[in-house]
Design an enzyme around this catalytic site. Structure first.
Site, PDB file in Angstrom:
ATOM      1  N   GLU A  12       0.831  -1.203   0.000  1.00 55.20           N
ATOM      2  CA  GLU A  12       0.000   0.000   0.000  1.00 55.20           C
ATOM      3  C   GLU A  12       0.868   1.257   0.000  1.00 55.20           C
ATOM      4  O   GLU A  12       0.509   2.285  -0.576  1.00 55.20           O
ATOM      5  CB  GLU A  12      -0.907   0.026   1.252  1.00 55.20           C
ATOM      6  CG  GLU A  12      -1.958  -1.062   1.276  1.00 55.20           C
ATOM      7  CD  GLU A  12      -2.667  -1.172   2.626  1.00 55.20           C
ATOM      8  OE1 GLU A  12      -3.881  -1.374   2.641  1.00 55.20           O
ATOM      9  OE2 GLU A  12      -1.997  -1.077   3.690  1.00 55.20           O
ATOM     10  N   THR A  91      -5.930   0.611   2.204  1.00 53.95           N
ATOM     11  CA  THR A  91      -7.039   0.158   1.373  1.00 53.95           C
ATOM     12  C   THR A  91      -8.243  -0.219   2.242  1.00 53.95           C
ATOM     13  O   THR A  91      -8.105  -0.400   3.451  1.00 53.95           O
ATOM     14  CB  THR A  91      -6.613  -1.046   0.514  1.00 53.95           C
ATOM     15  OG1 THR A  91      -6.119  -2.064   1.385  1.00 53.95           O
ATOM     16  CG2 THR A  91      -5.532  -0.640  -0.466  1.00 53.95           C
ATOM     17  N   ASP A 177     -12.366  -1.372   6.982  1.00 54.65           N
ATOM     18  CA  ASP A 177     -10.929  -1.662   7.019  1.00 54.65           C
ATOM     19  C   ASP A 177     -10.584  -2.495   8.247  1.00 54.65           C
ATOM     20  O   ASP A 177     -11.478  -2.979   8.958  1.00 54.65           O
ATOM     21  CB  ASP A 177     -10.099  -0.365   6.935  1.00 54.65           C
ATOM     22  CG  ASP A 177      -9.992   0.360   8.271  1.00 54.65           C
ATOM     23  OD1 ASP A 177     -10.725  -0.002   9.236  1.00 54.65           O
ATOM     24  OD2 ASP A 177      -9.164   1.280   8.375  1.00 54.65           O
ATOM     25  N   MET A 178      -9.267  -2.650   8.502  1.00 48.02           N
ATOM     26  CA  MET A 178      -8.840  -3.471   9.643  1.00 48.02           C
ATOM     27  C   MET A 178      -7.945  -2.704  10.620  1.00 48.02           C
ATOM     28  O   MET A 178      -7.370  -3.305  11.524  1.00 48.02           O
ATOM     29  CB  MET A 178      -8.118  -4.731   9.142  1.00 48.02           C
ATOM     30  CG  MET A 178      -9.034  -5.679   8.386  1.00 48.02           C
ATOM     31  SD  MET A 178      -8.187  -7.126   7.730  1.00 48.02           S
ATOM     32  CE  MET A 178      -7.745  -7.998   9.236  1.00 48.02           C
ATOM     33  N   GLU A 179      -7.803  -1.383  10.437  1.00 49.03           N
ATOM     34  CA  GLU A 179      -6.908  -0.619  11.311  1.00 49.03           C
ATOM     35  C   GLU A 179      -7.446   0.729  11.794  1.00 49.03           C
ATOM     36  O   GLU A 179      -7.064   1.200  12.876  1.00 49.03           O
ATOM     37  CB  GLU A 179      -5.562  -0.327  10.598  1.00 49.03           C
ATOM     38  CG  GLU A 179      -4.670  -1.524  10.370  1.00 49.03           C
ATOM     39  CD  GLU A 179      -4.967  -2.230   9.058  1.00 49.03           C
ATOM     40  OE1 GLU A 179      -5.620  -1.603   8.197  1.00 49.03           O
ATOM     41  OE2 GLU A 179      -4.581  -3.394   8.906  1.00 49.03           O
ATOM     42  N   ASP A 202     -12.095  -3.448  -2.865  1.00 43.44           N
ATOM     43  CA  ASP A 202     -13.144  -4.465  -3.072  1.00 43.44           C
ATOM     44  C   ASP A 202     -14.490  -3.909  -2.651  1.00 43.44           C
ATOM     45  O   ASP A 202     -14.578  -3.030  -1.805  1.00 43.44           O
ATOM     46  CB  ASP A 202     -12.811  -5.733  -2.274  1.00 43.44           C
ATOM     47  CG  ASP A 202     -12.484  -5.445  -0.827  1.00 43.44           C
ATOM     48  OD1 ASP A 202     -11.315  -5.139  -0.526  1.00 43.44           O
ATOM     49  OD2 ASP A 202     -13.418  -5.467  -0.002  1.00 43.44           O
TER      50      ASP A 202
HETATM   51  N1  ADE Z   1      -8.980  -3.860   3.378  1.00 39.46           N
HETATM   52  C1  ADE Z   1      -9.258  -3.900   2.065  1.00 39.46           C
HETATM   53  N2  ADE Z   1     -10.480  -4.454   1.852  1.00 39.46           N
HETATM   54  C2  ADE Z   1     -10.986  -4.758   3.067  1.00 39.46           C
HETATM   55  C3  ADE Z   1     -12.192  -5.350   3.510  1.00 39.46           C
HETATM   56  N3  ADE Z   1     -13.147  -5.726   2.669  1.00 39.46           N
HETATM   57  N4  ADE Z   1     -12.361  -5.520   4.833  1.00 39.46           N
HETATM   58  C4  ADE Z   1     -11.406  -5.126   5.701  1.00 39.46           C
HETATM   59  N5  ADE Z   1     -10.245  -4.578   5.341  1.00 39.46           N
HETATM   60  C5  ADE Z   1     -10.033  -4.381   4.035  1.00 39.46           C
END
Ligand code: ADE
Length: 240
Positions: A12, A91, A177-179, A202
């Site tokens: 990224e 992302t 996201d995850m952060e 996505d």
């Molecule tokens: N990072 C990129 N796409 C993601 C998703 N669908 N869920 C969590 N983190 C992401």
């Protein structure tokens, strides 16, 4: 201005790192795995800013993603770098039904967790969701740069379970996201403004398999992220 980027994955950050020619500062976070890249930027009026890019680093042979690694990197970086602003860039997933498309880049206008299920509308429920503040000039920046805004929702998984989706929808979340919320949590404790710059890899409601879509679009979304971040940096380094 002292700017601190927190980015989870090398892929990224790579276009951005190459664009600015930022140099790695070896062992800055030793013994933590986080990595620091740093350079100085001079604006048209000769004013200097410092650009710090921090990556979470690796464990088990892969880039560390998720809330734990993001919290560790953010805490360690703020304590050592004392930034004026933290920018969490990376992302995300987003929703076709909200007008999202692949590689569209958003500025966050809020952030929360979508997978911390504690019942009740009381203090415990409030803590679980987070809802941390974002930088008070984020809307102004988005407006001037003509960038769309969306609410970041963070969880520990790439996939989305039905219970995640109901929390996202109930709270008008748009960028999964995850952060993000983990970075914002640390910023809220240390009184540091946070700005989100997120690029879509996505579409959570497209029916496609998320990891496949993410992998296919990661390079494109990261290029778009670099473009957006150079505009964000131009903006930040030219305000008083
Ligand atoms: N990072 C990129 N796409 C993601 C998703 N669908 N869920 C969590 N983190 C992401």
């Amino acid at each position: 201005m002292n700017i601190l980027y927190i980015i989870a994955m090398q892929a990224e950050a790579q276009p951005f790192i190459e664009h600015y020619g930022v140099e790695e500062v070896n062992n800055f976070f030793y013994p933590l795995p986080c990595k620091l890249y740093r350079t100085t930027i001079t604006n048209n009026n000769g004013k200097e800013s410092v650009l710090n890019v921090v990556l979470n680093g690796q464990q088990h042979g892969s880039d560390l993603v998720g809330c734990e690694a993001a919290s560790v990197a953010t805490l360690a970086a703020i304590e050592r770098i004392h930034p004026d602003i933290v920018i969490n860039s990376g992302t995300c997933g987003a929703f076709l039904e909200n007008g999202a498309s692949i590689a569209k880049v958003y500025i966050g206008n809020g952030c929360m967790f979508h997978d911390r299920r504690v019942p009740g509308d009381d203090q415990w429920g409030t803590q679980a969701l987070g809802n941390y503040p974002v930088w008070d000039k984020a809307s102004q920046l988005a407006q001037e740069l003509k960038m769309p805004m969306g609410k970041v929702t963070t969880g520990s998984s790439l996939d989305m379970q039905p219970c995640d989706l109901s929390i996202i929808k109930e709270n008008k979340g748009e960028l999964k996201d995850m952060e993000g919320a983990a970075v914002a949590f640390v910023c809220s404790l240390l009184n540091t403004p946070i700005l989100f710059v997120k690029s879509v890899t996505d579409l959570c409601d497209s029916g496609a398999e998320t990891f496949e879509e993410f992998s296919k679009n990661l390079a494109l979304a990261s290029q778009a992220l670099k473009k957006a971040n150079t505009r964000v940096i131009d903006y930040l380094t030219n305000i008083d």
